[in-house]
Design a protein around this motif. Structure first.
Motif, PDB file in Angstrom:
ATOM      1  N   LEU A 322       0.816  -1.210   0.000  1.00 18.09           N
ATOM      2  CA  LEU A 322       0.000   0.000   0.000  1.00 18.09           C
ATOM      3  C   LEU A 322       0.853   1.265   0.000  1.00 18.09           C
ATOM      4  O   LEU A 322       0.521   2.256  -0.645  1.00 18.09           O
ATOM      5  CB  LEU A 322      -0.922  -0.006   1.223  1.00 18.09           C
ATOM      6  N   ILE A 323       1.966   1.217   0.737  1.00 22.85           N
ATOM      7  CA  ILE A 323       2.858   2.380   0.753  1.00 22.85           C
ATOM      8  C   ILE A 323       3.388   2.657  -0.650  1.00 22.85           C
ATOM      9  O   ILE A 323       3.393   3.809  -1.117  1.00 22.85           O
ATOM     10  CB  ILE A 323       4.025   2.146   1.735  1.00 22.85           C
ATOM     11  N   LEU A 324       3.822   1.588  -1.309  1.00 23.83           N
ATOM     12  CA  LEU A 324       4.338   1.763  -2.668  1.00 23.83           C
ATOM     13  C   LEU A 324       3.239   2.263  -3.600  1.00 23.83           C
ATOM     14  O   LEU A 324       3.472   3.153  -4.436  1.00 23.83           O
ATOM     15  CB  LEU A 324       4.903   0.432  -3.173  1.00 23.83           C
ATOM     16  N   ALA A 325       2.023   1.684  -3.438  1.00 21.95           N
ATOM     17  CA  ALA A 325       0.923   2.108  -4.304  1.00 21.95           C
ATOM     18  C   ALA A 325       0.513   3.552  -4.022  1.00 21.95           C
ATOM     19  O   ALA A 325       0.261   4.340  -4.937  1.00 21.95           O
ATOM     20  CB  ALA A 325      -0.273   1.169  -4.111  1.00 21.95           C
ATOM     21  N   LEU A 326       0.457   3.907  -2.729  1.00 17.42           N
ATOM     22  CA  LEU A 326       0.069   5.262  -2.366  1.00 17.42           C
ATOM     23  C   LEU A 326       1.079   6.298  -2.839  1.00 17.42           C
ATOM     24  O   LEU A 326       0.713   7.393  -3.265  1.00 17.42           O
ATOM     25  CB  LEU A 326      -0.107   5.363  -0.840  1.00 17.42           C
ATOM     26  N   SER A 327       2.365   5.935  -2.751  1.00 13.34           N
ATOM     27  CA  SER A 327       3.393   6.888  -3.195  1.00 13.34           C
ATOM     28  C   SER A 327       3.283   7.165  -4.698  1.00 13.34           C
ATOM     29  O   SER A 327       3.618   8.260  -5.161  1.00 13.34           O
ATOM     30  CB  SER A 327       4.781   6.346  -2.858  1.00 13.34           C
ATOM     31  N   ARG A 328       2.797   6.179  -5.444  1.00 15.29           N
ATOM     32  CA  ARG A 328       2.667   6.360  -6.892  1.00 15.29           C
ATOM     33  C   ARG A 328       1.391   7.111  -7.265  1.00 15.29           C
ATOM     34  O   ARG A 328       1.325   7.784  -8.285  1.00 15.29           O
ATOM     35  CB  ARG A 328       2.658   4.985  -7.580  1.00 15.29           C
ATOM     36  N   THR A 329       0.341   6.938  -6.436  1.00 14.08           N
ATOM     37  CA  THR A 329      -0.952   7.545  -6.784  1.00 14.08           C
ATOM     38  C   THR A 329      -1.231   8.837  -6.023  1.00 14.08           C
ATOM     39  O   THR A 329      -2.282   9.453  -6.222  1.00 14.08           O
ATOM     40  CB  THR A 329      -2.085   6.548  -6.471  1.00 14.08           C
ATOM     41  N   ASN A 330      -0.302   9.213  -5.141  1.00 12.62           N
ATOM     42  CA  ASN A 330      -0.535  10.396  -4.303  1.00 12.62           C
ATOM     43  C   ASN A 330      -0.771  11.651  -5.144  1.00 12.62           C
ATOM     44  O   ASN A 330      -1.728  12.396  -4.927  1.00 12.62           O
ATOM     45  CB  ASN A 330       0.658  10.592  -3.367  1.00 12.62           C
ATOM     46  N   LYS A 331       0.066  11.871  -6.121  1.00 12.73           N
ATOM     47  CA  LYS A 331      -0.045  13.084  -6.945  1.00 12.73           C
ATOM     48  C   LYS A 331      -1.338  13.065  -7.762  1.00 12.73           C
ATOM     49  O   LYS A 331      -2.030  14.080  -7.877  1.00 12.73           O
ATOM     50  CB  LYS A 331       1.164  13.196  -7.875  1.00 12.73           C
ATOM     51  N   ARG A 332      -1.650  11.880  -8.306  1.00 15.53           N
ATOM     52  CA  ARG A 332      -2.886  11.792  -9.086  1.00 15.53           C
ATOM     53  C   ARG A 332      -4.113  12.037  -8.206  1.00 15.53           C
ATOM     54  O   ARG A 332      -5.090  12.661  -8.631  1.00 15.53           O
ATOM     55  CB  ARG A 332      -2.994  10.409  -9.733  1.00 15.53           C
ATOM     56  N   ALA A 333      -4.056  11.565  -6.950  1.00 17.38           N
ATOM     57  CA  ALA A 333      -5.177  11.776  -6.041  1.00 17.38           C
ATOM     58  C   ALA A 333      -5.349  13.258  -5.727  1.00 17.38           C
ATOM     59  O   ALA A 333      -6.474  13.770  -5.666  1.00 17.38           O
ATOM     60  CB  ALA A 333      -4.947  10.985  -4.755  1.00 17.38           C
ATOM     61  N   ILE A 334      -4.231  13.945  -5.506  1.00 16.80           N
ATOM     62  CA  ILE A 334      -4.296  15.385  -5.212  1.00 16.80           C
ATOM     63  C   ILE A 334      -4.855  16.149  -6.407  1.00 16.80           C
ATOM     64  O   ILE A 334      -5.711  17.036  -6.260  1.00 16.80           O
ATOM     65  CB  ILE A 334      -2.901  15.912  -4.818  1.00 16.80           C
ATOM     66  N   ASP A 335      -4.365  15.806  -7.608  1.00 22.49           N
ATOM     67  CA  ASP A 335      -4.872  16.469  -8.812  1.00 22.49           C
ATOM     68  C   ASP A 335      -6.367  16.220  -8.989  1.00 22.49           C
ATOM     69  O   ASP A 335      -7.129  17.133  -9.346  1.00 22.49           O
ATOM     70  CB  ASP A 335      -4.115  15.961 -10.046  1.00 22.49           C
ATOM     71  N   PHE A 336      -6.767  14.984  -8.750  1.00 24.49           N
ATOM     72  CA  PHE A 336      -8.180  14.643  -8.888  1.00 24.49           C
ATOM     73  C   PHE A 336      -9.018  15.413  -7.863  1.00 24.49           C
ATOM     74  O   PHE A 336     -10.093  15.937  -8.172  1.00 24.49           O
ATOM     75  CB  PHE A 336      -8.373  13.136  -8.698  1.00 24.49           C
TER      76      PHE A 336
END
Length: 587
Positions: A322-336
């Motif tokens: 989850l940490i690895l997945a969250l680190s990759r999707t963090n920016k996309r989540a913020i943009d969304f």
């Protein structure tokens, strides 16, 4: 403000701390659970070991009681008993049934050298083939004189205890101590398998019991005894219980009973627990080697510690993933989130503009509709003036009806305008005194005096638009007046702390009159809904709708109560503070 790279680095370090703590907690949980399980298993081993020893002890005590019962029977006969009498006693006593494991119950008489001839003559009167065996050089004899059932123990009849050390030693010790004694390991003559066994002695004396050694030896008559095969005894005691421990019974260097052989079904070469218990019983020291069996291991197998360990490792792995997945999707989540936020802001602006347009539309429509209505009303007045005295009664009634319809239409238009304005920005919101608001509302309805007011003590001020809160009371009281039984009907207005939720003030407005059925409790709050024809009772059907809109816009609730009395009662729950975080749930 931190750069994206700095934020990612901080999150990465923080998450790895979480993973480390999770791994430590997993290991601690595994160790704690394993310790608890091991202690529980060890406790079970201790309990079953103690239970087995207690079972053997209880059984030996029962055997001793049976032997002393035989002593009592002989002493009741004056210290002497015949073979026939002993047989009757044994059969009535039911040794084989009541005391499983006992091979028989017998009597050993003490015969000194000078009384041997007379003793043999007496016994041969009943049993001509009775003889003492085997021969020895001692000057005293301890022959087994009787034993029942004799069929299985015939080889023991006449056997002299003096011929063998363990038998002779235990017999003399029983005589000298006056207490029950057992022999060291022996092989019973009636045991064809020649497995280890022992004899159990209880002495009896002429005249009862004696305290001194000299008196015991002087008055010693003999002993009641029972032969035992150790394996039969132990199996009879232990096999009835579902124990999961194995035994080896030792008397000194001799083994009386052994479950520790590879040919034993339950034997475990690598037991979980084992121990040795030494017990002094009846002049002998018995040692019990006890260990767990295969069935014990199966019964206590616990996968809980391993399950916790594996589950913890899986959770740790999922956390890392989850940490690895969250680190990759963090920016996309913020943009969304930013894009959604922008859409919400745009929608809020659009809704505000729509509400403003709607309010303006309602005002324009009401103004444009009122102008022709005023013209119709004026025209009806002019017609009435022009006709004057020539105005026929039917025409006059029609003109009155026309004017009433115009007034009703004006009221409907005004109601629409009031509804569109209800709940919109009006006066500045402030903390309002309920009693003052009720007084203001009553002042707007001059001429109606039969209204009782009951404002509770210490009612706190409520945060509201004072104009809109006044309109709520005006509409509810006007509705109550309109639907009272008769002019001047009693109206009740009360306010108090709401008992079910201290965040609210409970306002009740009730009137005497025909009660509104509960099936219409929702309908009466809808636009233009009335329960009576407008020709019978004039009403726009907008007042309660406006009340509902204002109350709900203040995070409150209004409803028609189902009361047991004959009053129509409206309840308003008005919050003390505006816009509660958790509004009151509806009925």
């Amino acid at each position: 403000m931190k750069s994206p790279e700095q934020i990612d680095a901080h999150l990465h370090w923080f998450h790895w701390v979480i993973v480390s703590l999770s791994i430590i907690l997993t290991m601690l949980a595994w160790w704690f659970t394993k310790t608890q399980v091991d202690e529980k298993i060890e406790g079970k081993f201790r309990r079953e070991s103690q239970q087995a020893i207690e079972l053997i002890s209880e059984r030996m005590q029962k055997y001793e009681d049976a032997l002393w019962a035989g002593v009592s029977a002989i002493q009741a006969k004056g210290g002497d008993i015949s073979a026939a009498e002993w047989r009757v006693f044994e059969q009535s006593f039911g040794v084989e049934v009541k005391y499983p494991g006992v091979l028989g119950l017998g009597v050993i008489f003490y015969v000194p050298q000078h009384k041997l001839k007379g003793f043999l003559e007496k016994q041969r009167m009943e049993r001509p083939d009775f003889h003492i065996h085997p021969p020895h050089d001692e000057k005293e004899f301890f022959p087994i004189t009787y034993i029942e059932p004799v069929e299985n123990n015939s080889k023991a009849v006449g056997l002299d205890m003096v011929h063998e050390t363990n038998r002779y030693t235990a017999a003399k010790k029983a005589r000298d101590t006056g207490e029950a004694q057992i022999t060291g390991p022996i092989v019973l003559v009636q045991d064809e398998k020649r497995t280890p066994g022992f004899l159990f002695f209880t002495p009896f004396y002429a005249g009862g019991k004696y305290e001194s050694l000299e008196e015991r030896r002087k008055n010693f008559i003999g002993m009641v005894y029972a032969p035992f095969i150790a394996e039969v005894l132990m199996n009879g005691v232990l096999m009835k219980e579902e124990l999961h421990v194995g035994f080896r019974l030792r008397d000194g260097k001799e083994t009386l009973y052994d479950q520790f052989g590879e040919n034993q079904k339950e034997y475990d070469q690598n037991p979980l627990f084992k121990k040795t218990i030494s017990i002094d019983w009846y002049g002998r020291k018995w040692e019990f080697d006890i260990q767990t069996t295969q069935s014990f291991k199966k019964a206590t197998d616990s996968f809980q510690p391993l399950t916790i360990l594996i589950g913890g490792i899986i959770i740790d792995a999922l956390i890392i993933f989850l940490i690895l997945a969250l680190s990759r999707t963090n920016k996309r989540a913020i943009d969304f989130a930013n894009s959604i936020n922008k859409k919400l802001i745009d929608q809020a602006v659009f809704l505000k503009k729509s509400n403003e347009d709607l309010e303006q539309f309602a005002y324009v429509v009401s103004h444009d509709l009122k102008a022709p209505l005023r013209a119709i009303n004026n025209l009806s007045d002019w017609i009435a003036e022009d006709l004057g005295e020539n105005l026929e009664s039917e025409t006059k009634e029609n003109i009155v009806t026309l004017k009433n319809r115009v007034a009703r239409m004006e009221n409907l238009i005004q109601g629409i305008l009031n509804y569109s304005r209800a709940g919109t920005a009006g006066s500045e919101k402030m903390y309002c005194n309920i009693e003052e608001i009720v007084s203001n509302a009553l002042s707007l309805m001059e001429g109606y005096t039969n209204i009782s007011i009951d404002i509770g003590k210490n009612i706190p001020n409520v945060f509201a638009d004072p104009t809109q809160l006044t309109q709520v009371f005006v509409n509810l009281i006007s509705n109550a007046i309109r639907h009272s039984d008769a002019p001047g009907g009693k109206i009740k207005v009360s306010a108090k702390q709401y008992q079910k939720d201290e965040r609210y003030i409970e306002i009740l407005v009730a009137n005497e009159g025909k009660k509104i059925p509960q099936e219409y409790a929702d309908r009466i709050f809808k636009m233009f809904q009335t329960l009576e024809a407008r020709d019978e009772k004039e009403s726009t059907g907008v007042g309660l709708t406006i009340v509902k809109k204002i109350v709900e816009n203040h995070s409150g609730r209004v409803c028609l109560l189902d009361t047991a009395d004959l009053l129509t009662t409206f309840q308003v729950l008005w919050p003390k503070c505006f816009q509660l975080e958790a509004p009151l749930a509806g009925h």
